[in-house]
Design an enzyme around this catalytic site. Structure first.
Site, PDB file in Angstrom:
ATOM      1  N   LYS A  48       0.813  -1.222   0.000  1.00 47.68           N
ATOM      2  CA  LYS A  48       0.000   0.000   0.000  1.00 47.68           C
ATOM      3  C   LYS A  48       0.848   1.275   0.000  1.00 47.68           C
ATOM      4  O   LYS A  48       0.336   2.343  -0.326  1.00 47.68           O
ATOM      5  CB  LYS A  48      -0.957  -0.010   1.192  1.00 47.68           C
ATOM      6  CG  LYS A  48      -2.001  -1.104   1.096  1.00 47.68           C
ATOM      7  CD  LYS A  48      -2.906  -0.929  -0.111  1.00 47.68           C
ATOM      8  CE  LYS A  48      -3.922  -2.038  -0.212  1.00 47.68           C
ATOM      9  NZ  LYS A  48      -4.821  -1.902  -1.360  1.00 47.68           N
TER      10      LYS A  48
HETATM   11  N1  PMP Z   1      -3.449  -8.234   1.386  1.00 52.51           N
HETATM   12  C1  PMP Z   1      -3.547  -7.298   2.325  1.00 52.51           C
HETATM   13  C2  PMP Z   1      -3.009  -7.588   3.681  1.00 52.51           C
HETATM   14  C3  PMP Z   1      -4.153  -6.076   2.041  1.00 52.51           C
HETATM   15  O1  PMP Z   1      -4.255  -5.129   3.011  1.00 52.51           O
HETATM   16  C4  PMP Z   1      -4.682  -5.860   0.747  1.00 52.51           C
HETATM   17  C5  PMP Z   1      -5.350  -4.563   0.447  1.00 52.51           C
HETATM   18  N2  PMP Z   1      -6.693  -4.451   0.860  1.00 52.51           N
HETATM   19  C6  PMP Z   1      -4.569  -6.877  -0.210  1.00 52.51           C
HETATM   20  C7  PMP Z   1      -3.932  -8.044   0.149  1.00 52.51           C
HETATM   21  C8  PMP Z   1      -5.132  -6.759  -1.586  1.00 52.51           C
HETATM   22  O2  PMP Z   1      -4.543  -5.767  -2.365  1.00 52.51           O
HETATM   23  P1  PMP Z   1      -5.439  -4.897  -3.335  1.00 52.51           P
HETATM   24  O3  PMP Z   1      -6.296  -4.020  -2.475  1.00 52.51           O
HETATM   25  O4  PMP Z   1      -4.487  -4.130  -4.165  1.00 52.51           O
HETATM   26  O5  PMP Z   1      -6.296  -5.833  -4.131  1.00 52.51           O
END
Ligand code: PMP
Length: 344
Positions: A48
């Site tokens: 992130k």
């Molecule tokens: N794993 C974790 C621990 C996350 O915080 C997130 C984000 N919500 C994701 C996977 C998935 O990533 P994305 O939001 O880019 O699909």
């Protein structure tokens, strides 16, 4: 973004350029080679960081933000931490509207990183003025010069990964990648990365990972929102009870679903086999890899890349607590937990 053997002006220079690490043991019974893109090497310990930095810098490029302005988001998770980190370095106020379900640890961590945290009641509906969605929207309209990240509905979330994660993987694999397997929460990671990789080689297979209890896989197959798919589950950051516009369903070939229990055991196995201490969704994506392998989906010369989104330290009171595992019914008894630890 710079390389790590240099001296850095601040932690933001360390965002991206995460390593691709070979998985030597956990999938060794399958044909092909398996690699993990380990996003915990970002300074905020998750993927992130990429979207927080990219979205904020896009706003700066467009002249929307100047020092002292406010960044708003609705998350107590990784995105909140990353936005708080970027805000500190760049001199913005960070305001996070979070649910009262968020753990005190998480709220304390965000406050430590300088965020102003509004704790909003979890039991109200999304359109209630007290909900964290509505509080964020209200603050955005009230605070002049504020930016609302809104990661589930922000195209820039996809663009951040299109411009960084995708090119990094293409370069690291020297174009040899045959499969990308990644979790889908907002969908930004998988969509942006897949879009870039498929532009380089349309034959690359892209497999999304979804949770039982989430609508995403069914929506991909039918393009219909099926409420019956929705029920509570434990993995955070994976799957959703709505359809995010930050997911580009056209660049994803298929979705695989994984259970909370299998993902938890696999997360623990990654630590014990590969020596990597990663988060719950890294367990989920590896569990999906094992399920695909068991179906005979990989062959010699396949070059499979999975994305490990974050670090294990954020899950000490959950997946990495024997008590939590036992409380969820993931062990038949606490003795089984002890046995698992002795076995390796
Ligand atoms: N794993 C974790 C621990 C996350 O915080 C997130 C984000 N919500 C994701 C996977 C998935 O990533 P994305 O939001 O880019 O699909």
């Amino acid at each position: 973004m710079k390389h790590r053997n240099q001296v850095f002006d601040n932690v933001l220079d360390l965002v991206g350029n995460t390593p691709l690490v070979k998985l030597n043991r956990i999938a060794s019974k399958f044909k092909g080679d398996f690699y993990a893109k380990v996003e915990s090497f970002n300074p905020g310990h998750s993927s992130k960081d990429r979207i927080a930095l990219y979205i904020i810098e896009e706003a700066e490029r467009k002249g929307i933000l100047s020092p002292g302005d406010t960044i708003i988001e609705t998350t107590s998770g990784n995105t909140g931490f990353s936005i708080a980190m970027v805000s500190i370095i760049k001199g913005y106020d960070c305001v996070l509207a979070v649910s009262s379900k968020s753990s005190p640890d998480k709220i304390d961590m965000l406050k430590t990183m300088g965020a102003k945290v509004y704790v909003c009641p979890a039991h109200v509906s999304a359109d209630d003025p007290r909900s964290y969605y509505e509080v964020a929207k209200r603050l955005h309209s009230e605070i002049k010069g504020s930016v609302y990240i809104n990661q589930y509905f922000n195209q820039l979330n996809i663009d951040a990964h299109y411009k960084s994660t995708g090119p990094e993987i293409w370069e690291q694999t020297k174009g040899k990648i045959t499969h990308l397997v990644a979790c889908s929460g907002t969908g930004g990671t998988i969509s942006g990365t897949a879009k870039y990789l498929k532009e380089q080689n349309p034959d690359i297979k892209v497999i999304g990972v979804d949770a039982f209890g989430s609508v995403i896989k069914k929506y991909h197959e039918t393009r219909e929102f099926d409420e019956k798919e929705i029920y509570p589950y434990r993995i955070e950051g994976l799957g959703k009870n709505l359809i995010p516009t930050a997911t580009d369903f056209d660049v994803i070939d298929e979705f695989v679903k994984v259970t909370d229990e299998d993902s938890a055991h696999t997360a623990r196995l990654i630590a014990k086999t590969e020596g990597m201490f990663v988060g719950y969704t890294s367990g989920a994506v590896t569990q999906a890899l094992l399920q695909l392998g068991d179906e005979g989906r990989f062959k010699k010369d396949d070059y499979v890349v999975v994305i490990y989104p974050d670090h294990g330290a954020r899950y000490m009171s959950k997946v990495y607590s024997d008590k939590w595992m036992n409380d969820q019914g993931f062990f038949d008894s606490i003795n089984e937990a002890a046995a698992e630890n002795i076995q390796y």
